[in-house]
Enzyme design. Structure first.
Site, PDB file in Angstrom:
ATOM      1  N   HIS A 234      -6.740   2.087   1.885  1.00 32.90           N
ATOM      2  CA  HIS A 234      -6.220   2.725   3.104  1.00 32.90           C
ATOM      3  C   HIS A 234      -7.039   4.006   3.360  1.00 32.90           C
ATOM      4  O   HIS A 234      -7.200   4.824   2.456  1.00 32.90           O
ATOM      5  CB  HIS A 234      -4.743   3.074   2.912  1.00 32.90           C
TER       6      HIS A 234
ATOM      7  N   HIS B 123      -4.233   0.313   7.989  1.00 29.51           N
ATOM      8  CA  HIS B 123      -4.718   0.054   6.635  1.00 29.51           C
ATOM      9  C   HIS B 123      -6.142  -0.508   6.621  1.00 29.51           C
ATOM     10  O   HIS B 123      -6.889  -0.314   5.652  1.00 29.51           O
ATOM     11  CB  HIS B 123      -3.757  -0.945   5.964  1.00 29.51           C
TER      12      HIS B 123
ATOM     13  N   GLN C  92      -8.718  13.850   0.581  1.00 33.80           N
ATOM     14  CA  GLN C  92      -7.892  14.757  -0.197  1.00 33.80           C
ATOM     15  C   GLN C  92      -8.295  16.205   0.058  1.00 33.80           C
ATOM     16  O   GLN C  92      -9.384  16.485   0.562  1.00 33.80           O
ATOM     17  CB  GLN C  92      -8.073  14.485  -1.688  1.00 33.80           C
TER      18      GLN C  92
ATOM     19  N   CYS D  75       0.473   3.278   3.514  1.00 40.22           N
ATOM     20  CA  CYS D  75       0.814   2.732   4.832  1.00 40.22           C
ATOM     21  C   CYS D  75       2.115   3.348   5.355  1.00 40.22           C
ATOM     22  O   CYS D  75       2.994   3.737   4.582  1.00 40.22           O
ATOM     23  CB  CYS D  75       0.958   1.205   4.747  1.00 40.22           C
TER      24      CYS D  75
ATOM     25  N   ASN E 113     -13.091  10.363  -1.290  1.00 37.02           N
ATOM     26  CA  ASN E 113     -13.705   9.370  -2.169  1.00 37.02           C
ATOM     27  C   ASN E 113     -13.523   8.049  -1.463  1.00 37.02           C
ATOM     28  O   ASN E 113     -12.398   7.655  -1.170  1.00 37.02           O
ATOM     29  CB  ASN E 113     -12.991   9.286  -3.519  1.00 37.02           C
TER      30      ASN E 113
ATOM     31  N   CYS F  87       0.844  -1.207   0.000  1.00 39.87           N
ATOM     32  CA  CYS F  87       0.000   0.000   0.000  1.00 39.87           C
ATOM     33  C   CYS F  87       0.873   1.248   0.000  1.00 39.87           C
ATOM     34  O   CYS F  87       1.792   1.367   0.812  1.00 39.87           O
ATOM     35  CB  CYS F  87      -0.887   0.000   1.245  1.00 39.87           C
TER      36      CYS F  87
ATOM     37  N   SER G 214      -8.577   4.966  -5.085  1.00 41.76           N
ATOM     38  CA  SER G 214      -7.484   4.184  -5.657  1.00 41.76           C
ATOM     39  C   SER G 214      -6.837   3.236  -4.657  1.00 41.76           C
ATOM     40  O   SER G 214      -6.046   2.383  -5.049  1.00 41.76           O
ATOM     41  CB  SER G 214      -6.436   5.144  -6.210  1.00 41.76           C
TER      42      SER G 214
ATOM     43  N   HIS H 106      -8.290   7.417   3.626  1.00 45.33           N
ATOM     44  CA  HIS H 106      -7.671   8.703   3.298  1.00 45.33           C
ATOM     45  C   HIS H 106      -8.660   9.630   2.610  1.00 45.33           C
ATOM     46  O   HIS H 106      -9.676   9.198   2.090  1.00 45.33           O
ATOM     47  CB  HIS H 106      -6.457   8.512   2.392  1.00 45.33           C
TER      48      HIS H 106
HETATM   49  P1  H2U Z   1      -8.287   8.859  -4.243  1.00 47.61           P
HETATM   50  O1  H2U Z   1      -8.606   9.589  -2.958  1.00 47.61           O
HETATM   51  O2  H2U Z   1      -9.341   9.106  -5.282  1.00 47.61           O
HETATM   52  O3  H2U Z   1      -7.996   7.433  -3.989  1.00 47.61           O
HETATM   53  O4  H2U Z   1      -6.907   9.489  -4.785  1.00 47.61           O
HETATM   54  C1  H2U Z   1      -5.684   9.313  -4.115  1.00 47.61           C
HETATM   55  C2  H2U Z   1      -4.763  10.475  -4.396  1.00 47.61           C
HETATM   56  O5  H2U Z   1      -3.466  10.121  -3.919  1.00 47.61           O
HETATM   57  C3  H2U Z   1      -4.611  10.808  -5.872  1.00 47.61           C
HETATM   58  O6  H2U Z   1      -4.925  12.173  -6.034  1.00 47.61           O
HETATM   59  C4  H2U Z   1      -2.491  10.611  -4.791  1.00 47.61           C
HETATM   60  C5  H2U Z   1      -3.136  10.562  -6.160  1.00 47.61           C
HETATM   61  O7  H2U Z   1      -2.602  11.570  -6.995  1.00 47.61           O
HETATM   62  N1  H2U Z   1      -1.302   9.780  -4.683  1.00 47.61           N
HETATM   63  C6  H2U Z   1      -0.091  10.357  -4.311  1.00 47.61           C
HETATM   64  O8  H2U Z   1      -0.027  11.566  -4.119  1.00 47.61           O
HETATM   65  N2  H2U Z   1       1.002   9.577  -4.150  1.00 47.61           N
HETATM   66  C7  H2U Z   1       1.027   8.248  -4.389  1.00 47.61           C
HETATM   67  O9  H2U Z   1       2.041   7.601  -4.218  1.00 47.61           O
HETATM   68  C8  H2U Z   1      -0.196   7.562  -4.886  1.00 47.61           C
HETATM   69  C9  H2U Z   1      -1.447   8.387  -4.957  1.00 47.61           C
HETATM   70 ZN    ZN Z   2      -2.193   1.026   3.816  1.00 43.02          ZN
END
Ligand code: H2U
Ligand code: ZN
Length: 348
Positions: free
Chosen positions: A166, A115, A170, A55, A155, A52, A163, A168
């Protein structure tokens, strides 16, 4: 002509926060529907997943390594939708071909080092940490002169394009007022100018009187399915006091917010016995330095599911081309959510 019955007759409802109408077709909720769908088997996740990218201690896609964090953790998005240093120039050589450079700051918030948790499974004290982080980030990002609006959101679930499981959220922030914010500015300002109180303060008082759409309430917060809800189980989480932003909240209001998020997300998971997908986000006063006496802090939850863990509401032909539509009236959705247990199904 008989009286309009909101449980039977097709009608439209007005959303006073956006000045838009939605179509409600309660008679269609009775239309034939094949079979009961079993909930998917519960997803078992490890507390730590070496693959992940969120994590603690793991390498992110962009190559940076997360610290071994033990509480809520924030980092700059490695693939931000906006950059800090884009030229702000406007291309306006023709009125039908307008473009404007935009700047912003985008961050990712890991709610927990664990996680396998979600907000519905986190301790209320740990949700309070998330609330404090949202408030801190609003001040920090909004404190930049060029940032006009800070949008905090989550989301949740693959269905919403999330994506990584875990837990999270934004933050995307912009120099300008995004579309939904521009609509809510106009509506809340006009209401406040006409009545001298915030639109949501009057709305809440009326919902408290009617007791038809409230899902959960505590001393400082009310979660309800708004009269004008579009998504089947959409909710609005509103501060009882017209606070303008998350940083405005005192300690008691923050604890009560963590409690409200806990009770709402547990009910959501209990609805279809699954980790319930949604997009949610905060609408707070802009950070462009102007005065917003009419702004009333609230969060919107937009879950896509309609009937089961797999059957979602499609916002397609008519919704895309004309106006949003729903079948089950908001009152029925609120009653279903309200009647669910406060104890998470995985712990029952
Ligand atoms: P979601 O909340 O839709 O899963 O998006 C995750 C965000 O995390 C996405 O905007 C960022 C992606 O750009 N991200 C990072 O900044 N670093 C990473 O290593 C993977 C994902
Ligand atoms: Zn994780």
């Amino acid at each position: 002509m008989p009286n309009l019955n909101l449980n039977e007759h097709p009608h439209r409802r007005f959303n006073p926060l956006t000045n838009e109408w939605i179509l409600v077709s309660p008679h269609r909720a009775k239309r034939p529907w094949r079979g009961q769908v079993e909930p998917p088997p519960p997803e078992v996740r490890p507390a730590y997943d070496p693959t992940c990218y969120l994590c603690p201690g793991n390498k992110r896609v962009g190559g940076q390594v997360n610290p071994v964090y033990t509480t809520t953790y924030v980092f700059d998005n490695d693939f931000p939708a906006l950059l800090r240093d884009t030229p702000a120039t406007e291309l306006a050589d023709h009125p039908l071909f307008r473009a404007q450079g935009d700047r912003g700051i985008c961050r990712v918030i890991c709610f927990s080092p664990r996680h396998d948790l979600t907000l519905a499974l986190m301790e209320t004290a740990d949700i309070r940490r998330v609330v404090d982080t949202w408030a801190e980030q609003t001040l920090d990002i909004g404190g930049h002169d060029f940032i006009g609006y800070v949008q905090i959101f989550e989301n949740k679930g693959e269905m919403m394009g999330c994506s990584d499981p875990h837990p999270h959220g934004q933050i995307w922030s912009t120099t300008w007022m995004p579309r939904e914010i521009a609509k809510e500015i106009a509506a809340q300002r006009d209401y406040f100018d006409a009545h001298g109180v915030t639109l949501l303060a009057d709305y809440l008082a009326e919902e408290q009187r009617r007791q038809e759409r409230i899902v959960y309430a505590n001393e400082h917060w009310t979660a309800l399915v708004p009269f004008w809800a579009t998504w089947p189980f959409e909710t609005l989480l509103v501060s009882n006091r017209p606070a303008r932003s998350l940083p405005d909240l005192d300690s008691g209001e923050r604890d009560a917010l963590a409690d409200g998020i806990h009770h709402l997300t547990v009910r959501y998971d209990n609805l279809f016995l699954m980790s319930f997908p949604y997009s949610m986000g905060w609408h707070q006063q802009p950070t462009d330095g102007a005065d917003y006496p009419y702004w009333h802090l609230h969060a919107h939850y937009y879950p896509p599911l309609l009937r089961s863990a797999t059957i979602k509401k499609f916002m397609v032909g008519y919704e895309l081309l004309a106006t949003p539509q729903r079948d089950i009236p908001a009152e029925q959705a609120a009653a279903r959510l309200r009647d669910l247990s406060d104890l998470h199904y995985s712990r029952a």
